[in-house]
Design a protein around this motif. Structure first.
Motif, mmCIF file in Angstrom:
data_model
loop_
_atom_site.group_PDB
_atom_site.id
_atom_site.type_symbol
_atom_site.label_atom_id
_atom_site.label_comp_id
_atom_site.label_asym_id
_atom_site.label_seq_id
_atom_site.Cartn_x
_atom_site.Cartn_y
_atom_site.Cartn_z
ATOM 1 N N ARG A 127 -8.471 10.748 87.133
ATOM 2 C CA ARG A 127 -7.226 10.004 87.358
ATOM 3 C C ARG A 127 -6.903 9.939 88.852
ATOM 4 O O ARG A 127 -6.634 8.870 89.394
ATOM 5 C CB ARG A 127 -6.074 10.681 86.612
ATOM 6 C CG ARG A 127 -4.783 9.904 86.660
ATOM 7 C CD ARG A 127 -3.561 10.770 86.327
ATOM 8 N NE ARG A 127 -3.213 11.653 87.437
ATOM 9 C CZ ARG A 127 -2.083 12.340 87.523
ATOM 10 N NH1 ARG A 127 -1.200 12.285 86.553
ATOM 11 N NH2 ARG A 127 -1.839 13.104 88.571
ATOM 12 N N ASP A 128 -6.944 11.098 89.504
ATOM 13 C CA ASP A 128 -6.479 11.172 90.895
ATOM 14 C C ASP A 128 -7.406 10.465 91.876
ATOM 15 O O ASP A 128 -6.962 9.998 92.922
ATOM 16 C CB ASP A 128 -6.320 12.631 91.325
ATOM 17 C CG ASP A 128 -5.092 13.299 90.717
ATOM 18 O OD1 ASP A 128 -4.346 12.632 89.982
ATOM 19 O OD2 ASP A 128 -4.878 14.504 90.992
ATOM 20 N N TYR B 237 0.488 7.182 88.894
ATOM 21 C CA TYR B 237 -0.379 7.196 87.727
ATOM 22 C C TYR B 237 0.379 6.914 86.439
ATOM 23 O O TYR B 237 -0.133 7.146 85.350
ATOM 24 C CB TYR B 237 -1.126 8.526 87.645
ATOM 25 C CG TYR B 237 -1.872 8.833 88.920
ATOM 26 C CD1 TYR B 237 -2.980 8.078 89.280
ATOM 27 C CD2 TYR B 237 -1.438 9.834 89.783
ATOM 28 C CE1 TYR B 237 -3.657 8.329 90.458
ATOM 29 C CE2 TYR B 237 -2.108 10.089 90.964
ATOM 30 C CZ TYR B 237 -3.216 9.339 91.304
ATOM 31 O OH TYR B 237 -3.873 9.578 92.472
ATOM 32 N N ARG C 96 -3.822 22.448 91.541
ATOM 33 C CA ARG C 96 -2.948 23.206 90.655
ATOM 34 C C ARG C 96 -3.710 23.688 89.425
ATOM 35 O O ARG C 96 -3.702 24.877 89.093
ATOM 36 C CB ARG C 96 -1.754 22.335 90.248
ATOM 37 C CG ARG C 96 -0.562 23.084 89.708
ATOM 38 C CD ARG C 96 0.576 22.118 89.396
ATOM 39 N NE ARG C 96 0.090 20.997 88.613
ATOM 40 C CZ ARG C 96 -0.156 21.029 87.305
ATOM 41 N NH1 ARG C 96 0.078 22.128 86.620
ATOM 42 N NH2 ARG C 96 -0.611 19.963 86.669
ATOM 43 N N ARG D 78 -11.116 19.675 95.204
ATOM 44 C CA ARG D 78 -10.217 20.689 94.669
ATOM 45 C C ARG D 78 -9.144 20.031 93.830
ATOM 46 O O ARG D 78 -8.453 19.119 94.312
ATOM 47 C CB ARG D 78 -9.520 21.455 95.818
ATOM 48 C CG ARG D 78 -10.445 21.950 96.923
ATOM 49 C CD ARG D 78 -11.408 22.997 96.439
ATOM 50 N NE ARG D 78 -10.745 24.160 95.913
ATOM 51 C CZ ARG D 78 -10.642 25.323 96.567
ATOM 52 N NH1 ARG D 78 -11.136 25.458 97.780
ATOM 53 N NH2 ARG D 78 -10.056 26.362 95.994
ATOM 54 N N GLY E 37 3.762 18.808 89.173
ATOM 55 C CA GLY E 37 3.196 19.200 87.889
ATOM 56 C C GLY E 37 2.380 18.110 87.240
ATOM 57 O O GLY E 37 1.372 18.387 86.623
ATOM 58 N N ARG E 38 2.817 16.871 87.369
ATOM 59 C CA ARG E 38 2.014 15.768 86.845
ATOM 60 C C ARG E 38 1.534 14.875 87.980
ATOM 61 O O ARG E 38 0.875 13.874 87.744
ATOM 62 C CB ARG E 38 2.838 14.935 85.850
ATOM 63 C CG ARG E 38 3.391 15.754 84.703
ATOM 64 C CD ARG E 38 4.213 14.898 83.757
ATOM 65 N NE ARG E 38 3.368 14.082 82.923
ATOM 66 C CZ ARG E 38 2.833 14.490 81.784
ATOM 67 N NH1 ARG E 38 3.050 15.707 81.347
ATOM 68 N NH2 ARG E 38 2.091 13.692 81.070
ATOM 69 N N GLY E 39 1.900 15.222 89.212
ATOM 70 C CA GLY E 39 1.575 14.380 90.352
ATOM 71 C C GLY E 39 0.136 14.550 90.805
ATOM 72 O O GLY E 39 -0.633 15.330 90.247
ATOM 73 N N HIS E 40 -0.198 13.814 91.842
ATOM 74 C CA HIS E 40 -1.535 13.893 92.423
ATOM 75 C C HIS E 40 -1.821 15.304 92.907
ATOM 76 O O HIS E 40 -1.011 15.898 93.598
ATOM 77 C CB HIS E 40 -1.629 12.913 93.594
ATOM 78 C CG HIS E 40 -2.990 12.864 94.203
ATOM 79 N ND1 HIS E 40 -3.928 11.922 93.862
ATOM 80 C CD2 HIS E 40 -3.595 13.663 95.108
ATOM 81 C CE1 HIS E 40 -5.031 12.137 94.534
ATOM 82 N NE2 HIS E 40 -4.861 13.193 95.297
ATOM 83 N N GLU E 41 -2.988 15.839 92.563
ATOM 84 C CA GLU E 41 -3.297 17.202 93.005
ATOM 85 C C GLU E 41 -4.772 17.377 93.357
ATOM 86 O O GLU E 41 -5.227 18.500 93.596
ATOM 87 C CB GLU E 41 -2.913 18.220 91.927
ATOM 88 C CG GLU E 41 -3.614 18.005 90.593
ATOM 89 C CD GLU E 41 -3.398 19.171 89.628
ATOM 90 O OE1 GLU E 41 -3.743 20.291 90.002
ATOM 91 O OE2 GLU E 41 -2.868 18.938 88.525
ATOM 92 N N THR E 42 -5.517 16.285 93.416
ATOM 93 C CA THR E 42 -6.944 16.378 93.705
ATOM 94 C C THR E 42 -7.204 15.968 95.149
ATOM 95 O O THR E 42 -6.817 14.872 95.563
ATOM 96 C CB THR E 42 -7.740 15.454 92.761
ATOM 97 O OG1 THR E 42 -7.395 15.756 91.418
ATOM 98 C CG2 THR E 42 -9.234 15.629 92.970
ATOM 99 N N TRP E 43 -7.851 16.840 95.882
ATOM 100 C CA TRP E 43 -8.094 16.579 97.303
ATOM 101 C C TRP E 43 -9.539 16.871 97.647
ATOM 102 O O TRP E 43 -10.108 17.850 97.175
ATOM 103 C CB TRP E 43 -7.175 17.445 98.177
ATOM 104 C CG TRP E 43 -5.732 17.170 97.929
ATOM 105 C CD1 TRP E 43 -4.869 17.921 97.201
ATOM 106 C CD2 TRP E 43 -4.967 16.045 98.405
ATOM 107 N NE1 TRP E 43 -3.625 17.343 97.187
ATOM 108 C CE2 TRP E 43 -3.658 16.186 97.920
ATOM 109 C CE3 TRP E 43 -5.280 14.932 99.198
ATOM 110 C CZ2 TRP E 43 -2.651 15.258 98.195
ATOM 111 C CZ3 TRP E 43 -4.277 14.009 99.475
ATOM 112 C CH2 TRP E 43 -2.977 14.177 98.974
#
Lengths: 312, 312
Positions: B194-195, A106, B143, B140, A132-138
C-alpha cells in the motif's frame, strides 16, 4: 502518436493505466520527477529523457515526506499554471504531467481529474497524519544517506527514496532522469534501483547554471538581490577549486579551506564542504582520478547546494 | 499454454523477461515466495494463487537478509530436488520455479541456468559482504515491524520486506500469496504494498496444520519426537483460548496467562504471547470483534510461531 498538449493526470490508477496502455503498444516511457516551479534545469532533464524514450511523463509533486517539521515545505515555491506553459513550449513537449494531490492518502482515492486546477494547487498534505493507519514504510539507503545533506536533513533522503519508489511503481517508467545538481540524491536513487531491482534505468543529467554561474534551483527565487550576489561565491569558489586541482593542488583539506573561506567571506554560512568519491561519496584526502566537490551553505534564509565533478 | 513441467529460472533478467513476455500475451501472473523445503502449507499457497492468476511463479530463495548473525541461516533446511518433485505433482502444477543463487550480487551477473543443480544448492551468500559497494537499501515498515517477532528478531522484517520488494520488481506479478501462519509478515507486506504503491494484490492464505495440530513449518524437521510432542501445547493452548473467548472469557491478560502456562508446562520457552488487533497489530486489553492471538516459543533449539484469529 504523442500529442504535444500534455495530458494532466492526478490519479494514481489512471497514471498506471496510461503507462500500461502505452507499454502494450510497445512505447517506452521516461519519467522526470520534479517538485514543480520549473526552470531551465528541469527542462534540460526533459531534453535528456527524450534521448532515451518515446514518451515523457513529468511528475510535479512537492513531497511532504522529505521535509522535516522545521523545513520549508510551506514556503516551497509553486506555479502550476506557469509550469504547464513551460512544458507546452518545451521542444517536442511532454506527454503527461502527473500531478497527484497526495501520494500518501490511502483512503478511498478521490478522482480529482475533473476538479479545478485551483483545487490541485491547494495546500500540502502531511504524510505524518493518521497515526496508526498512516504511511509508515520508508526506504533507507543506509550508507549513502548518512553524509553531507543527510547530516543536516536526517529524514530527507528516506523521503526522497520512498517517493521515488512510489512514483516508479505508479508510472512504471523505463528510464528516469535526475539532475546531478542533486548529486547525493542521484547516487542514492541509483543505489536504491540497483539494490531493489527496479526495472528502471537511472540517468544523471548535467547541472544547468544561470549566466552568472549560480546553479539553477527553485529556491533561488527566495534570494534577495544582495543574497544572490553573495551566493555567486559558491560557483566561483568551486570553479577556482577545480582549476587549482588541475594545476596540481590536490590536497583536499587545502581545497576545502579555500572554498569555505571564499563562501564565508561573501557572507555565507557553511553547512558542509566535502570532497568525496563520485560513487561511494566517501571523503578522500587527495584527489587522484575522479571526485566530486559538494557544498551546502545558507545565504540569508535560503539553503543552497552545488557541486563540481573534478578529474585530475 | 503453460507447461506443467516447470521452467527453472535462476537469472533475474531472464525471470523478468519471462514475465513481460507473458504479460504482453495478456496472461496474469501469481507469485508464491518461499524459502524452499516445501510442505503442504506452501502447496496450499499455490492452490490459492491458482484461483487468481493464469500463471504461477514459485520462488525458492533462502534470504540471508532476514537472518541475524546468531540465527539459523546455516542450518535452514533445503531440498531443491524434493521441492521440484512436489511442485511437479501439485494439481495443475506451476509454470516457473525462480531459484536465484544470490539476489544481492550486483556484479556481472553470472548466468547459472546451465550450471548443475548442485551448484544452485550451494552455500548461502551473505548480503553483508562487499563493504562500501554492497547492498545497503532496506525497507522499513516502521510501526508494524516493531512488535512481536520484531522484538527478538530486529532485522527480520526489514529483510523480508526488502527481499519481497526485490522479488516484486523482478517477477512483476499481479498477485502474491503469503501464508497467514506468518501473520505479522503478511500484514507488513500488505502495508508495504500500500505505502509504496506496488501494483501487486496481496492475498493472505489460511494456515495449514498437521493432523496433530502443529502449524506446518519447514523448521519442524529440526524437532526431536519429544520436542514435537511438547510443541503440540502451542496449538492446543491456542484452540483452548479461542474456545474460552467464545464462551465469554474475553480479558486478554487472563487468556494470555493461560496460554503461557500451558506452553511452559509442556517445556516451551516463551518468546511472546500477544493478543492484537488484526490489522494494526496493536495489543488489545479485551476482545471485542476480531483479534489475533500470536505466539512464539522455543522448543529445544527450534523457535516456532503460531497464531489464531478470534472473532467474538
Amino acid at each position: 502518436m504523442a500529442t504535444r498538449e500534455p495530458e494532466i493526470i492526478t490519479n494514481k490508477q489512471q497514471m498506471r493505466n496510461w503507462s500500461r496502455s502505452m507499454r502494450s503498444q510497445g512505447k517506452s516511457i521516461g519519467l522526470v520527477p520534479t517538485m514543480g516551479y520549473l526552470h531551465q534545469g528541469h527542462l534540460s532533464l526533459i531534453t535528456e529523457a527524450q534521448k532515451h524514450t518515446q514518451l515523457i511523463v513529468v511528475s510535479i509533486y512537492v513531497n511532504p515526506g522529505q521535509f522535516s517539521a522545521n523545513e520549508d515545505l510551506s514556503t516551497y515555491p509553486s506555479d502550476f499554471h506557469g509550469d504547464i506553459e513551460k512544458l507546452k513550449s518545451t521542444p517536442n513537449g511532454v506527454d503527461v504531467i502527473f500531478n497527484p494531490r497526495n501520494l500518501y492518502d490511502y483512503g478511498v482515492e478521490r478522482d480529482r481529474s475533473g476538479g479545478s486546477e485551483g483545487e490541485k494547487e491547494g495546500g500540502m498534505v502531511s504524510c505524518l497524519e493518521d497515526e496508526g493507519r498512516g504511511h509508515e514504510t520508508w526506504i533507507r539507503v543506509e550508507r549513502l544517506e548518512k553524509g553531507m545533506c543527510g547530516k543536516s536533513r536526517p529524514v530527507f533522503f528516506r523521503g526522497v527514496a520512498t517517493v521515488v519508489a512510489k512514483l516508479f511503481n505508479i508510472v512504471e517508467p523505463d528510464v528516469a532522469v535526475f539532475g546531478k545538481k542533486d548529486y547525493q540524491q542521484w547516487r542514492i536513487i541509483q543505489r536504491m534501483v540497483r539494490d531493489l531491482d527496479f526495472a528502471v534505468k537511472v540517468i544523471g543529467s548535467e547541472m544547468i547554471r544561470d549566466k552568472d554561474g549560480l546553479a539553477m534551483s527553485s529556491r533561488n527565487v527566495h534570494l534577495s538581490p544582495q543574497e544572490r550576489g553573495q551566493a555567486l561565491s559558491i560557483s566561483r569558489s568551486l570553479f577556482e577549486a577545480k582549476s587549482a586541482a588541475k594545476s596540481g593542488k590536490t590536497v583536499c583539506s587545502e581545497l576545502r579551506r579555500s572554498v569555505i573561506e571564499s563562501m564565508e567571506a561573501a557572507g555565507g554560512k557553511i553547512d558542509y564542504v566535502e570532497i568525496v568519491d563520485q560513487e561511494s561519496l566517501e571523503a578522500v584526502e587527495e584527489i587522484k582520478g575522479g571526485v566530486v566537490l559538494c557544498v551546502a551553505a545558507w545565504f540569508g534564509k535560503v539553503r543552497l547546494i552545488d557541486n563540481m565533478e573534478i578529474h585530475v
